[in-house]
Design a protein around this motif. Sequence first.
Motif, PDB file in Angstrom:
ATOM      1  N   ASN A 188      38.715  42.465  38.329  1.00 30.95           N
ATOM      2  CA  ASN A 188      38.771  42.546  36.888  1.00 30.95           C
ATOM      3  C   ASN A 188      38.554  41.293  36.272  1.00 30.95           C
ATOM      4  O   ASN A 188      38.039  41.353  35.153  1.00 30.95           O
ATOM      5  CB  ASN A 188      39.870  43.233  36.521  1.00 30.95           C
ATOM      6  N   GLY A 189      38.937  40.115  36.861  1.00 29.86           N
ATOM      7  CA  GLY A 189      38.743  38.896  36.356  1.00 29.86           C
ATOM      8  C   GLY A 189      37.183  38.457  36.260  1.00 29.86           C
ATOM      9  O   GLY A 189      36.709  37.861  35.259  1.00 29.86           O
ATOM     10  N   GLY A 190      36.656  38.654  37.365  1.00 31.55           N
ATOM     11  CA  GLY A 190      35.435  38.627  37.437  1.00 31.55           C
ATOM     12  C   GLY A 190      34.517  39.585  36.715  1.00 31.55           C
ATOM     13  O   GLY A 190      33.523  39.151  35.857  1.00 31.55           O
ATOM     14  N   GLY A 191      34.817  40.905  36.584  1.00 33.28           N
ATOM     15  CA  GLY A 191      34.313  41.884  35.732  1.00 33.28           C
ATOM     16  C   GLY A 191      34.323  41.320  34.442  1.00 33.28           C
ATOM     17  O   GLY A 191      33.408  41.420  33.544  1.00 33.28           O
TER      18      GLY A 191
ATOM     19  N   ILE B 192      35.976  32.008  46.251  1.00 31.55           N
ATOM     20  CA  ILE B 192      35.845  32.501  47.636  1.00 31.55           C
ATOM     21  C   ILE B 192      34.141  33.103  47.562  1.00 31.55           C
ATOM     22  O   ILE B 192      33.916  33.475  48.651  1.00 31.55           O
ATOM     23  CB  ILE B 192      36.657  34.046  47.585  1.00 31.55           C
ATOM     24  N   SER B 193      33.609  32.303  46.707  1.00 33.08           N
ATOM     25  CA  SER B 193      32.005  32.755  46.815  1.00 33.08           C
ATOM     26  C   SER B 193      31.395  32.033  47.593  1.00 33.08           C
ATOM     27  O   SER B 193      31.638  30.852  47.791  1.00 33.08           O
ATOM     28  CB  SER B 193      31.631  32.730  45.091  1.00 33.08           C
ATOM     29  N   ASP B 194      30.234  32.708  48.001  1.00 32.29           N
ATOM     30  CA  ASP B 194      29.270  31.729  48.934  1.00 32.29           C
ATOM     31  C   ASP B 194      28.470  31.039  48.054  1.00 32.29           C
ATOM     32  O   ASP B 194      27.916  29.973  48.850  1.00 32.29           O
ATOM     33  CB  ASP B 194      28.374  32.876  49.576  1.00 32.29           C
ATOM     34  N   ILE B 195      28.124  31.203  46.827  1.00 28.85           N
ATOM     35  CA  ILE B 195      27.350  30.275  45.973  1.00 28.85           C
ATOM     36  C   ILE B 195      28.486  29.757  44.902  1.00 28.85           C
ATOM     37  O   ILE B 195      29.049  30.625  44.295  1.00 28.85           O
ATOM     38  CB  ILE B 195      26.150  30.877  45.397  1.00 28.85           C
ATOM     39  N   LYS B 196      28.417  28.357  44.753  1.00 33.57           N
ATOM     40  CA  LYS B 196      29.392  27.944  43.957  1.00 33.57           C
ATOM     41  C   LYS B 196      28.608  26.836  42.731  1.00 33.57           C
ATOM     42  O   LYS B 196      27.961  26.121  43.190  1.00 33.57           O
ATOM     43  CB  LYS B 196      30.586  27.059  44.743  1.00 33.57           C
ATOM     44  N   GLY B 197      29.452  26.951  41.659  1.00 37.16           N
ATOM     45  CA  GLY B 197      28.813  26.277  40.523  1.00 37.16           C
ATOM     46  C   GLY B 197      29.197  27.001  39.329  1.00 37.16           C
ATOM     47  O   GLY B 197      29.933  27.528  38.956  1.00 37.16           O
ATOM     48  N   PHE B 198      28.524  26.451  38.200  1.00 37.69           N
ATOM     49  CA  PHE B 198      28.695  26.806  36.986  1.00 37.69           C
ATOM     50  C   PHE B 198      27.590  27.832  36.371  1.00 37.69           C
ATOM     51  O   PHE B 198      26.323  27.703  36.624  1.00 37.69           O
ATOM     52  CB  PHE B 198      28.755  25.730  35.796  1.00 37.69           C
ATOM     53  N   PRO B 199      27.874  29.163  36.129  1.00 36.48           N
ATOM     54  CA  PRO B 199      26.926  30.193  35.926  1.00 36.48           C
ATOM     55  C   PRO B 199      26.421  29.788  34.380  1.00 36.48           C
ATOM     56  O   PRO B 199      26.843  29.746  33.551  1.00 36.48           O
ATOM     57  CB  PRO B 199      27.784  31.423  35.933  1.00 36.48           C
ATOM     58  N   VAL B 200      24.937  29.690  34.605  1.00 33.87           N
ATOM     59  CA  VAL B 200      24.340  29.465  33.279  1.00 33.87           C
ATOM     60  C   VAL B 200      23.660  30.899  32.831  1.00 33.87           C
ATOM     61  O   VAL B 200      23.717  31.229  31.515  1.00 33.87           O
ATOM     62  CB  VAL B 200      22.935  28.579  33.794  1.00 33.87           C
TER      63      VAL B 200
ATOM     64  N   THR C  86      25.918  37.665  43.942  1.00 33.93           N
ATOM     65  CA  THR C  86      27.187  38.009  44.377  1.00 33.93           C
ATOM     66  C   THR C  86      27.498  39.344  44.422  1.00 33.93           C
ATOM     67  O   THR C  86      26.791  40.203  43.627  1.00 33.93           O
ATOM     68  CB  THR C  86      28.105  37.081  43.555  1.00 33.93           C
ATOM     69  N   PRO C  87      28.288  39.837  45.217  1.00 34.80           N
ATOM     70  CA  PRO C  87      28.558  41.339  45.417  1.00 34.80           C
ATOM     71  C   PRO C  87      29.549  41.589  44.157  1.00 34.80           C
ATOM     72  O   PRO C  87      30.483  40.948  43.979  1.00 34.80           O
ATOM     73  CB  PRO C  87      29.048  41.523  46.797  1.00 34.80           C
ATOM     74  N   ASN C  88      29.552  42.779  44.017  1.00 38.71           N
ATOM     75  CA  ASN C  88      30.735  43.274  42.946  1.00 38.71           C
ATOM     76  C   ASN C  88      30.743  42.450  41.739  1.00 38.71           C
ATOM     77  O   ASN C  88      29.886  42.611  40.999  1.00 38.71           O
ATOM     78  CB  ASN C  88      32.016  43.496  43.807  1.00 38.71           C
ATOM     79  N   GLN C  89      31.980  42.179  41.588  1.00 33.72           N
ATOM     80  CA  GLN C  89      32.160  41.293  40.183  1.00 33.72           C
ATOM     81  C   GLN C  89      32.498  39.977  40.675  1.00 33.72           C
ATOM     82  O   GLN C  89      32.893  39.256  39.780  1.00 33.72           O
ATOM     83  CB  GLN C  89      33.306  42.201  39.387  1.00 33.72           C
ATOM     84  N   ASP C  90      32.203  39.525  41.811  1.00 37.72           N
ATOM     85  CA  ASP C  90      32.411  37.921  42.072  1.00 37.72           C
ATOM     86  C   ASP C  90      31.268  37.249  41.216  1.00 37.72           C
ATOM     87  O   ASP C  90      30.137  37.798  40.780  1.00 37.72           O
ATOM     88  CB  ASP C  90      32.130  37.925  43.523  1.00 37.72           C
ATOM     89  N   ASN C  91      31.507  35.863  41.223  1.00 41.29           N
ATOM     90  CA  ASN C  91      30.746  35.041  40.453  1.00 41.29           C
ATOM     91  C   ASN C  91      30.868  33.704  41.308  1.00 41.29           C
ATOM     92  O   ASN C  91      31.794  33.170  41.621  1.00 41.29           O
ATOM     93  CB  ASN C  91      30.755  35.033  38.922  1.00 41.29           C
TER      94      ASN C  91
ATOM     95  N   ILE D 141      40.706  31.951  42.727  1.00 35.11           N
ATOM     96  CA  ILE D 141      41.033  33.552  42.762  1.00 35.11           C
ATOM     97  C   ILE D 141      41.510  33.919  44.178  1.00 35.11           C
ATOM     98  O   ILE D 141      42.280  35.035  44.408  1.00 35.11           O
ATOM     99  CB  ILE D 141      39.600  34.428  42.544  1.00 35.11           C
ATOM    100  N   SER D 142      41.278  33.080  45.080  1.00 36.20           N
ATOM    101  CA  SER D 142      42.069  33.672  46.545  1.00 36.20           C
ATOM    102  C   SER D 142      43.441  33.614  46.547  1.00 36.20           C
ATOM    103  O   SER D 142      43.854  34.067  47.511  1.00 36.20           O
ATOM    104  CB  SER D 142      41.391  32.491  47.713  1.00 36.20           C
ATOM    105  N   LYS D 143      43.904  33.151  45.561  1.00 34.70           N
ATOM    106  CA  LYS D 143      45.476  33.019  45.640  1.00 34.70           C
ATOM    107  C   LYS D 143      45.938  34.342  45.027  1.00 34.70           C
ATOM    108  O   LYS D 143      47.359  34.500  44.832  1.00 34.70           O
ATOM    109  CB  LYS D 143      45.917  31.728  44.782  1.00 34.70           C
TER     110      LYS D 143
END
Length: 251
Positions: free
Chosen positions: A119-122, A201-209, A191-196, A109-111
């Motif tokens: 909106n992708g996160g949302g 770019i996320s401070d926490i990284k992995g697969f959302p369960v 995460t803030p806003n619609q990040d995941n 997403i940083s690109k």
Amino acid sequence: MKKQTTSRRSFITNSAKATLAVTAGMAASGSMMKAWGAPEYLDGSKFSTGFQQEPLPYSYNALDKSIDAMTMEIHYSKHAAAYATNLQDAAKAEGVDTGRPVEDVLAKISKYSAKMRNNGGGHYNHELFWKSMSSNSSEKPSGKLSAAIESSFNSFDAFKTQFGDAGKNRFGSGWAWLFIDGDKKLRIGSTPNQDNPLMDISDIKGFPVLGLDVWEHAYYLRYQNKRPDYITNWWKVVNWNYIQSRYEGAI
Ligand SMILES: [Fe+2]
């Protein structure tokens, strides 16, 4: 191979391109599966999400013991629908192939633009959120997920407290997450806003369960400023069967 989700099936069914058919065939191999829908180290590919909003899997009033019908209707048909529409606009403007899973974009997403990020996160977050709830839910998980929660957080109640605190303490708008990190360990974060956690770019990284929407639009009509009350009641509608399948499909 385990059972495919509706989104994955529809992705394959709707794909008329020979290249996508080839790609779908390649998905049978483990290495390609890990490249879809999750970081390389996780096999979350069977839960891949498309760019279109899927039908809500229950009626607007189905979760009334936790979330009122009007909130659900506005949330799904206005807020989440707008994320999907705006995501498709951004994809068109930025040359993204919407036949691919949206996770491919989130991982890089940083690109892309802020519009794609928001909106992708949302879109992804809400598609996960709807599936994560049910009118016919159990009180707690069982099987491998239950064991992993107890070993990671000492007890299910301790997990609920820590996850709830992640939601309560998220300043402004955002999400609380239970996710699997690079060591395949369960972690809690927000995460803030619609990040995941799929985003580079996320401070926490992995697969959302499991993800909990703590934007005011998710609870304000019934709970006003009482986000902790919304979180406490939300546990009543968590679809643990689905969350267990996500966990077991990704480890
Ligand atoms: Fe939301």
